[in-house]
Design a protein around this motif. Structure first.
Motif, short mmCIF file in Angstrom:
data_model
loop_
_atom_site.label_atom_id
_atom_site.label_comp_id
_atom_site.label_asym_id
_atom_site.label_seq_id
_atom_site.Cartn_x
_atom_site.Cartn_y
_atom_site.Cartn_z
N CYS A 1 0.79 -1.21 -0.04
CA CYS A 1 -0.16 -0.06 -0.01
C CYS A 1 0.84 1.31 0.01
O CYS A 1 2.13 1.21 0.63
CB CYS A 1 -1.01 0.04 1.33
SG CYS A 1 -2.07 -1.44 1.27
N VAL A 2 0.57 2.30 -0.82
CA VAL A 2 1.29 3.28 -0.68
C VAL A 2 0.48 4.72 -0.25
O VAL A 2 -0.79 4.70 -0.36
CB VAL A 2 1.49 3.76 -2.55
CG1 VAL A 2 2.30 4.97 -2.74
CG2 VAL A 2 2.03 2.67 -2.98
N TYR A 3 1.19 5.64 0.44
CA TYR A 3 0.74 6.63 1.00
C TYR A 3 1.51 8.01 0.83
O TYR A 3 2.60 8.00 0.32
CB TYR A 3 0.53 6.38 2.49
CG TYR A 3 1.81 6.17 3.29
CD1 TYR A 3 2.77 7.16 3.66
CD2 TYR A 3 2.18 4.86 3.34
CE1 TYR A 3 3.69 6.96 4.38
CE2 TYR A 3 3.31 4.59 4.15
CZ TYR A 3 4.14 5.61 4.59
OH TYR A 3 5.50 5.27 5.16
N ASN A 4 0.89 8.96 0.87
CA ASN A 4 1.44 10.23 0.33
C ASN A 4 2.37 10.95 1.48
O ASN A 4 2.44 10.30 2.66
CB ASN A 4 0.38 11.44 0.20
CG ASN A 4 -0.54 11.24 -1.22
OD1 ASN A 4 0.03 10.32 -1.96
ND2 ASN A 4 -1.49 11.87 -1.30
N SER A 5 3.29 11.69 1.20
CA SER A 5 4.17 12.34 2.18
C SER A 5 3.53 12.95 3.30
O SER A 5 2.24 13.39 3.07
CB SER A 5 4.96 13.27 1.38
OG SER A 5 5.80 13.89 2.28
N ILE B 1 3.52 -6.78 8.93
CA ILE B 1 3.23 -5.42 8.26
C ILE B 1 4.66 -4.82 8.40
O ILE B 1 5.27 -5.03 9.63
CB ILE B 1 2.11 -4.78 8.82
CG1 ILE B 1 1.91 -3.35 7.97
CG2 ILE B 1 2.54 -4.42 10.45
CD1 ILE B 1 0.42 -2.84 8.45
N LYS B 2 5.24 -4.09 7.52
CA LYS B 2 6.36 -3.41 7.76
C LYS B 2 6.16 -2.19 6.79
O LYS B 2 5.79 -2.05 5.59
CB LYS B 2 7.63 -4.13 7.07
CG LYS B 2 9.10 -3.56 7.31
CD LYS B 2 10.03 -4.33 6.93
CE LYS B 2 11.58 -4.11 7.24
NZ LYS B 2 11.87 -2.80 7.66
N ASP B 3 6.62 -0.93 7.53
CA ASP B 3 6.42 0.23 6.78
C ASP B 3 7.74 0.67 6.42
O ASP B 3 8.99 0.59 7.01
CB ASP B 3 6.15 1.48 7.91
CG ASP B 3 5.47 2.61 7.29
OD1 ASP B 3 5.55 2.81 6.05
OD2 ASP B 3 5.27 3.47 8.04
N ASN B 4 7.73 1.23 5.04
CA ASN B 4 9.00 1.97 4.36
C ASN B 4 8.71 3.19 4.32
O ASN B 4 8.29 3.73 3.37
CB ASN B 4 9.39 1.16 2.99
CG ASN B 4 10.59 1.45 2.61
OD1 ASN B 4 11.10 2.83 2.65
ND2 ASN B 4 11.28 0.85 1.77
N GLN B 5 9.26 4.19 5.24
CA GLN B 5 9.05 5.50 5.40
C GLN B 5 9.49 6.45 4.21
O GLN B 5 9.09 7.35 3.82
CB GLN B 5 9.08 5.99 6.74
CG GLN B 5 8.35 5.36 7.80
CD GLN B 5 8.90 5.90 9.03
OE1 GLN B 5 9.65 6.44 9.38
NE2 GLN B 5 8.08 5.08 10.21
N LYS B 6 10.70 5.67 3.58
CA LYS B 6 11.13 6.44 2.79
C LYS B 6 10.74 6.41 1.32
O LYS B 6 10.51 7.41 0.54
CB LYS B 6 12.80 5.93 2.40
CG LYS B 6 13.58 6.49 3.69
CD LYS B 6 15.04 5.67 3.53
CE LYS B 6 15.78 5.88 4.85
NZ LYS B 6 17.11 5.03 4.86
N ASN B 7 10.09 5.31 1.09
CA ASN B 7 9.38 4.96 -0.18
C ASN B 7 7.91 5.08 -0.03
O ASN B 7 7.08 5.07 -0.99
CB ASN B 7 9.66 3.58 -0.66
CG ASN B 7 10.94 3.45 -1.11
OD1 ASN B 7 11.62 4.27 -1.47
ND2 ASN B 7 11.42 2.10 -1.08
N HIS B 8 7.30 5.78 1.16
CA HIS B 8 5.98 6.04 1.39
C HIS B 8 5.13 4.67 1.18
O HIS B 8 4.07 4.71 0.52
CB HIS B 8 5.46 7.25 0.81
CG HIS B 8 6.30 8.26 1.15
ND1 HIS B 8 6.97 9.07 0.00
CD2 HIS B 8 6.43 9.11 2.13
CE1 HIS B 8 7.74 10.01 0.81
NE2 HIS B 8 7.06 10.25 2.14
N THR B 9 5.65 3.55 1.52
CA THR B 9 4.70 2.34 1.28
C THR B 9 4.80 1.36 2.54
O THR B 9 5.78 1.49 3.49
CB THR B 9 5.57 1.35 0.28
OG1 THR B 9 6.83 1.01 0.50
CG2 THR B 9 5.48 2.02 -1.12
#
Length: 195
Positions: free
Chosen positions: A43-47, A85-93
């Protein structure tokens, strides 16, 4: 005036590519995974949403869905039962992984971001493809061995098997039994023997 139209065109374009869209989060509309295997949903999220908690929820209704796993606000992976679940904050995913899939896992799920007020979320339909039958499974199924059919359709056991009195035991397949057998796999033959 052209900015809302541009945003609308982006939403329409994303929907046509198989993505479900909320204002600041998007994800695939459907994901397939093999029974006994695993699947990944990205899943992708905005900045601006980097440090917010992300979650994976199961259930068709927004307010009734059950959160299965949630991030901690960091990029550390969180695992609960068969879901991580794992967040990749640099890639916003953020990526959700479901393992050891079962047919009962097929359902509507949500990718979401926790925030004050109503959370953000988009639906993801998870489809579980049936596992193919493996040679191991079929070799454990009962099969008819040590017999052969003669030209009349009677089953004649090989040497050493005889009816009382020393006569060979003659049997034929029971046609009525074939109507109740499942259509897949190997099945034990049901025979009618004169008595």
């Amino acid at each position: 005036m052209w900015l809302p139209q541009l945003h609308l065109m982006r939403v329409i374009s994303a929907k046509s590519q198989g993505y479900s869209i909320a204002t600041d989060i998007s994800g695939p509309m459907t994901v397939n995974g093999p029974e006994r295997g695993s699947l990944m949903v990205q899943c992708v999220y905005n900045s601006g949403w980097e440090t917010y908690l992300k979650w994976w929820c199961r259930g068709a209704t927004w307010y009734g869905c059950k959160i299965l796993v949630k991030t901690t606000g960091s990029e550390q992976e969180v695992k609960r039962d068969r879901v991580s679940i794992k967040d990749n904050q640099k890639n916003h995913t953020f990526t959700v992984t479901m393992e050891d899939l079962m047919q009962t896992d097929a359902d509507t799920y949500w990718c979401g971001i926790e925030r004050t007020g109503t959370d953000l979320g988009v639906t993801v339909q998870v489809i579980i493809d049936p596992a193919p039958v493996t040679p191991e499974e079929t070799s454990n199924s009962p099969t008819l061995t040590g017999h052969h059919l003669d030209k009349s359709g009677w089953d004649v056991p090989r040497a050493g098997t005889a009816a009382p009195g020393g006569r060979p035991l003659l049997c034929r397949p029971d046609p009525a039994a074939d109507q109740n057998l499942p259509t897949k796999g190997y099945h034990e033959a049901l025979l009618l023997c004169p008595g």
